[in-house]
Design a protein around this motif. Structure first.
Motif, PDB file in Angstrom:
ATOM      1  N   ASP A  63     -51.398   9.163 -29.901  1.00  0.00           N
ATOM      2  CA  ASP A  63     -52.412   8.796 -30.740  1.00  0.00           C
ATOM      3  C   ASP A  63     -52.049   7.218 -30.683  1.00  0.00           C
ATOM      4  N   ASP A  64     -50.997   6.646 -30.457  1.00  0.00           N
ATOM      5  CA  ASP A  64     -51.026   5.151 -30.414  1.00  0.00           C
ATOM      6  C   ASP A  64     -51.611   4.765 -29.208  1.00  0.00           C
ATOM      7  N   ASP A  65     -51.285   5.351 -28.067  1.00  0.00           N
ATOM      8  CA  ASP A  65     -51.849   5.056 -26.786  1.00  0.00           C
ATOM      9  C   ASP A  65     -53.458   4.990 -26.867  1.00  0.00           C
ATOM     10  N   LEU A  66     -54.071   6.007 -27.515  1.00  0.00           N
ATOM     11  CA  LEU A  66     -55.449   6.236 -27.652  1.00  0.00           C
ATOM     12  C   LEU A  66     -55.959   5.084 -28.265  1.00  0.00           C
ATOM     13  N   LEU A  67     -55.327   4.562 -29.474  1.00  0.00           N
ATOM     14  CA  LEU A  67     -55.844   3.135 -30.246  1.00  0.00           C
ATOM     15  C   LEU A  67     -55.443   1.966 -29.191  1.00  0.00           C
ATOM     16  N   THR A  72     -58.428  -2.061 -25.419  1.00  0.00           N
ATOM     17  CA  THR A  72     -58.852  -2.408 -23.953  1.00  0.00           C
ATOM     18  C   THR A  72     -60.235  -2.376 -23.706  1.00  0.00           C
ATOM     19  N   LEU A  73     -60.786  -1.167 -24.216  1.00  0.00           N
ATOM     20  CA  LEU A  73     -62.040  -0.751 -23.726  1.00  0.00           C
ATOM     21  C   LEU A  73     -63.288  -1.456 -24.634  1.00  0.00           C
ATOM     22  N   LEU A  74     -62.874  -1.598 -26.053  1.00  0.00           N
ATOM     23  CA  LEU A  74     -63.760  -1.971 -26.977  1.00  0.00           C
ATOM     24  C   LEU A  74     -62.884  -3.175 -27.772  1.00  0.00           C
ATOM     25  N   PRO A  75     -62.736  -4.417 -27.109  1.00  0.00           N
ATOM     26  CA  PRO A  75     -62.002  -5.443 -27.979  1.00  0.00           C
ATOM     27  C   PRO A  75     -62.706  -5.782 -29.130  1.00  0.00           C
ATOM     28  N   ALA A  76     -61.859  -6.029 -30.404  1.00  0.00           N
ATOM     29  CA  ALA A  76     -62.325  -6.806 -31.582  1.00  0.00           C
ATOM     30  C   ALA A  76     -62.580  -8.118 -31.473  1.00  0.00           C
ATOM     31  N   ASP A  77     -63.724  -8.440 -30.811  1.00  0.00           N
ATOM     32  CA  ASP A  77     -63.786 -10.042 -30.641  1.00  0.00           C
ATOM     33  C   ASP A  77     -65.605  -9.991 -31.000  1.00  0.00           C
ATOM     34  N   ARG A  83     -72.989  -7.431 -35.841  1.00  0.00           N
ATOM     35  CA  ARG A  83     -71.947  -8.391 -36.480  1.00  0.00           C
ATOM     36  C   ARG A  83     -71.732  -8.492 -37.789  1.00  0.00           C
ATOM     37  N   HIS A  84     -72.028  -7.652 -38.614  1.00  0.00           N
ATOM     38  CA  HIS A  84     -71.732  -7.395 -39.796  1.00  0.00           C
ATOM     39  C   HIS A  84     -70.119  -7.078 -40.000  1.00  0.00           C
ATOM     40  N   GLY A  85     -69.713  -7.015 -41.266  1.00  0.00           N
ATOM     41  CA  GLY A  85     -68.359  -6.801 -41.465  1.00  0.00           C
ATOM     42  C   GLY A  85     -67.073  -7.502 -40.926  1.00  0.00           C
ATOM     43  N   SER A  86     -65.893  -6.774 -40.615  1.00  0.00           N
ATOM     44  CA  SER A  86     -64.951  -7.510 -40.257  1.00  0.00           C
ATOM     45  C   SER A  86     -65.175  -8.204 -38.635  1.00  0.00           C
ATOM     46  N   PRO A  87     -64.424  -9.068 -38.410  1.00  0.00           N
ATOM     47  CA  PRO A  87     -64.437  -9.504 -36.965  1.00  0.00           C
ATOM     48  C   PRO A  87     -64.471  -8.552 -35.842  1.00  0.00           C
ATOM     49  N   GLY A  88     -65.346  -8.291 -35.013  1.00  0.00           N
ATOM     50  CA  GLY A  88     -65.317  -7.421 -34.057  1.00  0.00           C
ATOM     51  C   GLY A  88     -65.863  -6.056 -34.415  1.00  0.00           C
ATOM     52  N   HIS A  89     -66.343  -5.811 -35.584  1.00  0.00           N
ATOM     53  CA  HIS A  89     -66.823  -4.476 -36.146  1.00  0.00           C
ATOM     54  C   HIS A  89     -67.875  -4.043 -35.237  1.00  0.00           C
ATOM     55  N   GLY A  90     -68.722  -4.677 -34.560  1.00  0.00           N
ATOM     56  CA  GLY A  90     -69.482  -4.081 -33.670  1.00  0.00           C
ATOM     57  C   GLY A  90     -69.126  -3.035 -32.679  1.00  0.00           C
ATOM     58  N   ARG A  91     -67.842  -3.267 -32.404  1.00  0.00           N
ATOM     59  CA  ARG A  91     -67.049  -2.255 -31.414  1.00  0.00           C
ATOM     60  C   ARG A  91     -66.877  -0.855 -31.952  1.00  0.00           C
ATOM     61  N   ASP A  92     -66.823  -0.985 -33.477  1.00  0.00           N
ATOM     62  CA  ASP A  92     -66.773   0.254 -34.062  1.00  0.00           C
ATOM     63  C   ASP A  92     -68.061   1.257 -34.038  1.00  0.00           C
ATOM     64  N   HIS A  93     -68.980   0.600 -34.002  1.00  0.00           N
ATOM     65  CA  HIS A  93     -70.354   1.303 -33.719  1.00  0.00           C
ATOM     66  C   HIS A  93     -70.432   1.726 -32.322  1.00  0.00           C
ATOM     67  N   PRO A  96     -68.211   6.087 -31.273  1.00  0.00           N
ATOM     68  CA  PRO A  96     -68.721   7.415 -30.992  1.00  0.00           C
ATOM     69  C   PRO A  96     -69.187   7.590 -29.595  1.00  0.00           C
ATOM     70  N   ALA A  97     -69.798   6.656 -28.856  1.00  0.00           N
ATOM     71  CA  ALA A  97     -70.411   6.962 -27.855  1.00  0.00           C
ATOM     72  C   ALA A  97     -68.715   7.401 -26.579  1.00  0.00           C
ATOM     73  N   ILE A  98     -67.743   6.871 -26.903  1.00  0.00           N
ATOM     74  CA  ILE A  98     -66.650   7.210 -26.313  1.00  0.00           C
ATOM     75  C   ILE A  98     -65.605   8.373 -26.853  1.00  0.00           C
ATOM     76  N   VAL A  99     -65.654   8.366 -28.039  1.00  0.00           N
ATOM     77  CA  VAL A  99     -64.889   9.431 -28.928  1.00  0.00           C
ATOM     78  C   VAL A  99     -66.050   9.871 -29.960  1.00  0.00           C
ATOM     79  N   PRO A 100     -66.785  10.981 -29.215  1.00  0.00           N
ATOM     80  CA  PRO A 100     -67.875  11.785 -29.984  1.00  0.00           C
ATOM     81  C   PRO A 100     -67.500  11.990 -31.735  1.00  0.00           C
ATOM     82  N   PRO A 101     -68.417  12.101 -32.309  1.00  0.00           N
ATOM     83  CA  PRO A 101     -68.433  12.663 -33.793  1.00  0.00           C
ATOM     84  C   PRO A 101     -68.012  13.930 -33.886  1.00  0.00           C
TER      85      PRO A 101
END
Length: 140
Positions: A63-67, A72-77, A83-93, A96-101
């Protein structure tokens, strides 16, 4: 609704940090009530734009390896257009293309048919949304 299809919402608190939350027990509890001893399919769906469902091993570091891999794949930068929300929040959106919902898994004799080390997990990298809903649906 007939007993061929049953659904339930599970509320999950993920807090203000990135998390992999094991939902296997919730899935088993739901199937005990919904499936009886029938065969069918369990669908797990997270109706959020920034979370996913993974079937992985937990408790041994995966689970830690997944995070770490998601970092690495989706840096929080600041590279993300969203660009709304916490810095790098765009990666959170993009998550779901990598870990499906969603995931759909076999149920045999009322029991979730997972491999020895497999668990059903909610993957949530969005620190801005501490409460999640997960829909469990059984089709017998």
């Amino acid at each position: 609704m007939s007993d061929a299809f049953t659904t339930r919402i599970v509320n999950v608190s993920t807090g203000s940090r990135e998390r992999v939350v094991d939902l296997t027990g919730d899935c088993e509890d739901f199937l005990r009530e919904a499936a009886g001893d029938r065969d069918g399919l369990l669908n797990i769906f997270v109706p959020h734009a920034t979370a996913g469902i993974a079937v992985i091993e937990t408790g041994a570091g995966s689970d830690d390896d997944l995070l770490a891999t998601l970092h690495t794949l989706l840096p929080a930068d600041d590279r993300w257009q969203h660009r709304h929300g916490s810095p790098g929040h765009g990666r959170d959106h993009v998550l779901p293309a990598i870990v499906p919902p969603h995931a759909t898994l076999p149920v045999i004799g009322g029991r979730l048919e997972l491999g020895t080390w497999q668990s059903v997990c909610l993957v949530d990298t969005n620190r801005d949304n501490p409460e999640r809903k997960v829909r469990l649906s059984f089709l017998g």
